[in-house]
Design a protein around this motif. Structure first.
Motif, short mmCIF file in Angstrom:
data_model
loop_
_atom_site.label_atom_id
_atom_site.label_comp_id
_atom_site.label_asym_id
_atom_site.label_seq_id
_atom_site.Cartn_x
_atom_site.Cartn_y
_atom_site.Cartn_z
N MET A 74 15.91 30.78 62.05
CA MET A 74 15.37 29.49 61.64
C MET A 74 14.54 28.91 62.78
SD MET A 74 17.32 26.08 60.21
CE MET A 74 17.63 26.81 58.59
N VAL A 75 13.28 28.59 62.50
CA VAL A 75 12.38 28.04 63.50
C VAL A 75 12.27 26.53 63.28
CG1 VAL A 75 10.10 28.13 64.54
CG2 VAL A 75 11.10 30.20 63.53
N THR A 76 12.61 25.77 64.31
CA THR A 76 12.51 24.32 64.26
C THR A 76 11.06 23.92 64.49
OG1 THR A 76 14.76 24.07 65.09
CG2 THR A 76 13.29 22.17 65.29
N CYS A 77 10.38 23.49 63.45
CA CYS A 77 8.98 23.09 63.54
C CYS A 77 8.88 21.56 63.61
CB CYS A 77 8.20 23.61 62.33
SG CYS A 77 8.17 25.42 62.22
N ARG A 78 7.93 21.08 64.41
CA ARG A 78 7.80 19.65 64.65
C ARG A 78 6.76 18.99 63.76
NH1 ARG A 78 12.63 19.10 66.75
NH2 ARG A 78 12.92 20.23 68.72
N PRO A 99 9.56 29.94 48.36
CA PRO A 99 8.13 29.69 48.58
C PRO A 99 7.87 28.50 49.49
CG PRO A 99 8.62 29.98 46.25
CD PRO A 99 9.93 29.86 46.94
N LEU A 100 6.73 28.54 50.15
CA LEU A 100 6.30 27.44 50.99
C LEU A 100 6.14 26.18 50.14
CD1 LEU A 100 5.17 26.56 53.82
CD2 LEU A 100 2.91 27.16 52.94
N GLY A 101 6.78 25.10 50.61
CA GLY A 101 6.66 23.86 49.85
C GLY A 101 7.62 22.80 50.36
N ALA A 102 7.77 21.74 49.58
CA ALA A 102 8.67 20.64 49.92
C ALA A 102 10.01 20.85 49.23
CB ALA A 102 8.07 19.31 49.48
N TYR A 103 11.09 20.57 49.97
CA TYR A 103 12.45 20.72 49.45
C TYR A 103 13.23 19.45 49.79
CZ TYR A 103 11.45 25.69 48.72
OH TYR A 103 10.92 26.87 48.28
N PRO A 104 14.37 19.22 49.15
CA PRO A 104 15.15 18.01 49.45
C PRO A 104 15.53 17.89 50.92
CG PRO A 104 15.93 19.02 47.42
CD PRO A 104 14.94 19.98 48.01
N ARG A 108 8.48 20.50 54.50
CA ARG A 108 7.72 21.76 54.56
C ARG A 108 8.65 22.87 55.02
NH1 ARG A 108 3.12 22.67 51.78
NH2 ARG A 108 1.57 23.92 52.91
N TYR A 109 8.81 23.87 54.17
CA TYR A 109 9.81 24.91 54.43
C TYR A 109 9.41 26.19 53.70
CZ TYR A 109 14.24 27.47 53.90
OH TYR A 109 15.21 28.43 53.87
N VAL A 110 9.74 27.33 54.30
CA VAL A 110 9.58 28.63 53.63
C VAL A 110 10.60 29.60 54.22
CG1 VAL A 110 7.80 29.42 55.26
CG2 VAL A 110 7.93 30.44 52.97
N TRP A 120 12.97 35.09 58.24
CA TRP A 120 12.65 33.86 58.97
C TRP A 120 12.75 32.67 58.02
CZ3 TRP A 120 11.28 34.02 64.18
CH2 TRP A 120 10.96 35.28 64.69
N GLN A 121 13.25 31.56 58.53
CA GLN A 121 13.19 30.28 57.84
C GLN A 121 12.37 29.33 58.71
OE1 GLN A 121 16.81 28.78 55.86
NE2 GLN A 121 17.88 30.54 56.69
N LEU A 122 11.21 28.95 58.22
CA LEU A 122 10.34 28.02 58.94
C LEU A 122 10.55 26.65 58.34
CD1 LEU A 122 7.09 30.23 58.86
CD2 LEU A 122 8.99 30.31 60.50
N CYS A 123 11.04 25.73 59.16
CA CYS A 123 11.48 24.45 58.63
C CYS A 123 10.98 23.28 59.48
CB CYS A 123 13.01 24.42 58.57
SG CYS A 123 13.70 23.00 57.71
N TYR A 124 10.36 22.32 58.82
CA TYR A 124 9.93 21.09 59.49
C TYR A 124 11.12 20.14 59.57
CZ TYR A 124 7.67 16.48 59.94
OH TYR A 124 7.32 15.21 60.33
N PHE A 125 11.55 19.86 60.81
CA PHE A 125 12.64 18.92 61.04
C PHE A 125 12.06 17.62 61.59
CE2 PHE A 125 14.99 22.92 61.15
CZ PHE A 125 16.19 22.59 60.53
N GLU A 126 12.36 16.53 60.92
CA GLU A 126 11.86 15.22 61.37
C GLU A 126 12.86 14.61 62.36
OE1 GLU A 126 9.55 12.96 58.17
OE2 GLU A 126 10.94 14.18 56.99
#
Length: 293
Positions: A74-78, A99-104, A108-110, A120-126
């Motif tokens: 899992m990659v913590t994306c900013r 798929p790449l998109g918005a999730y609960p 932004r995640y895929v 790989w899990q690419l995940c935007y963490f706020e």
């Protein structure tokens, strides 16, 4: 300090894959490439590398094991842009699991399986609270479904200084498989942060030796300790490898192992290689004696 190192098993592509990953992530480098001769897999390449501050190791040792979705990175994306930029590279010739998109849980995640088979899990963490850029994710599936928190508690009882983290559970009826309890949990073991989760629909894939974790030990006493605590499947014991009661593979190795081989002449390296190939639990003194001849 990171004393647990994720280890990847490839057929022939370890060095190629490591170089590709290093080219994608910032603050990354190949730190050592070596070759072991006359192993059961023939001559094998071994590579050590760092991805954005996280140490990894990989080996090309034949097609005995294959990576699967039970362990991903899992990659913590900013930002959303960072997710998209990484996806543009890791997504080349990839299989898409989510798929790449918005999730609960993320805007932004895929989830993808790259061209070398690594998930790989690419995940935007706020949030800025997650410091480790790349974290291994353990997905408890098949017979292990529902045991994610049990496993983290088990590991916390073994590794000193364990730091527990955030835990989230499935709501009643949310997971199709009633055994699934935990949809996200964090735990830091010996400087490496893990994520664990139960497979919501149970799944049928299981942990295997393609993705293992090297425990770097200071001395023989530490090797003996972790071996006794983690080994659960006697037939899996070989060359420092053990399998725990959840099916996860570990390598219990001396911290000095890389230097022992890196500083060796070809003849010394061959003696060390043949010595550890004959061992189950690694014996530091015997390895050092093998090097000296």
């Amino acid at each position: 300090m990171q004393n647990i190192v994720p280890h990847l098993w490839f057929d022939t592509q370890a060095v190629e894959a490591a170089n590709w990953y290093v080219s994608i992530f910032a603050h990354s480098a190949i730190t050592q490439v070596s070759q072991l001769h006359d192993t059961p897999s023939g001559d094998v390449d071994s590579v050590e590398f760092t991805l954005d501050g996280v140490d990894f190791s990989a080996i090309s040792a034949g097609s005995f094991f294959s990576l699967n979705s039970t362990i991903s990175l899992m990659v913590t994306c900013r930002s959303v842009d960072e997710v998209d930029a990484l996806y543009a590279q890791l997504g080349k010739d990839a299989s898409i699991l989510m798929p790449l998109g918005a999730y609960p849980f993320s805007k932004r995640y895929v989830w993808l399986e790259d061209r070398f088979g690594l998930n790989w899990q690419l995940c935007y963490f706020e949030t800025d609270e997650i410091e480790q850029k790349i974290r291994p994710v353990l997905l408890f599936s098949a017979d292990a479904c529902g045991r994610a928190e049990e496993a983290l508690a088990f590991y916390a009882g073994i590794f000193p200084g364990t730091v527990p983290g955030y835990v989230s559970h499935y709501l009643p009826g949310e997971a199709p498989d009633a055994r699934a309890k935990t949809n996200y949990a964090e735990c830091t073991l010996l400087g490496l942060q893990f994520v664990a989760m139960d497979h919501g629909v149970g799944g049928d894939e299981v942990f295997n030796e393609a993705f293992s974790f090297m425990v770097l030990c200071e001395d023989q006493a530490e090797i003996d300790y972790y071996w006794d605590k983690l080994s659960f499947v006697p037939e899996a014991e070989q060359c420092g490898w053990v399998k725990d009661k959840f099916g996860l593979s570990w390598q219990i190795v001396p911290k000095s192992m890389s230097e022992l081989l890196a500083s060796a002449t070809p003849e010394q390296a061959q003696r060390v290689t043949q010595a550890f190939l004959a061992m189950k639990k690694l014996d530091i003194r015997a390895l050092e004696q093998a090097k000296r001849g």
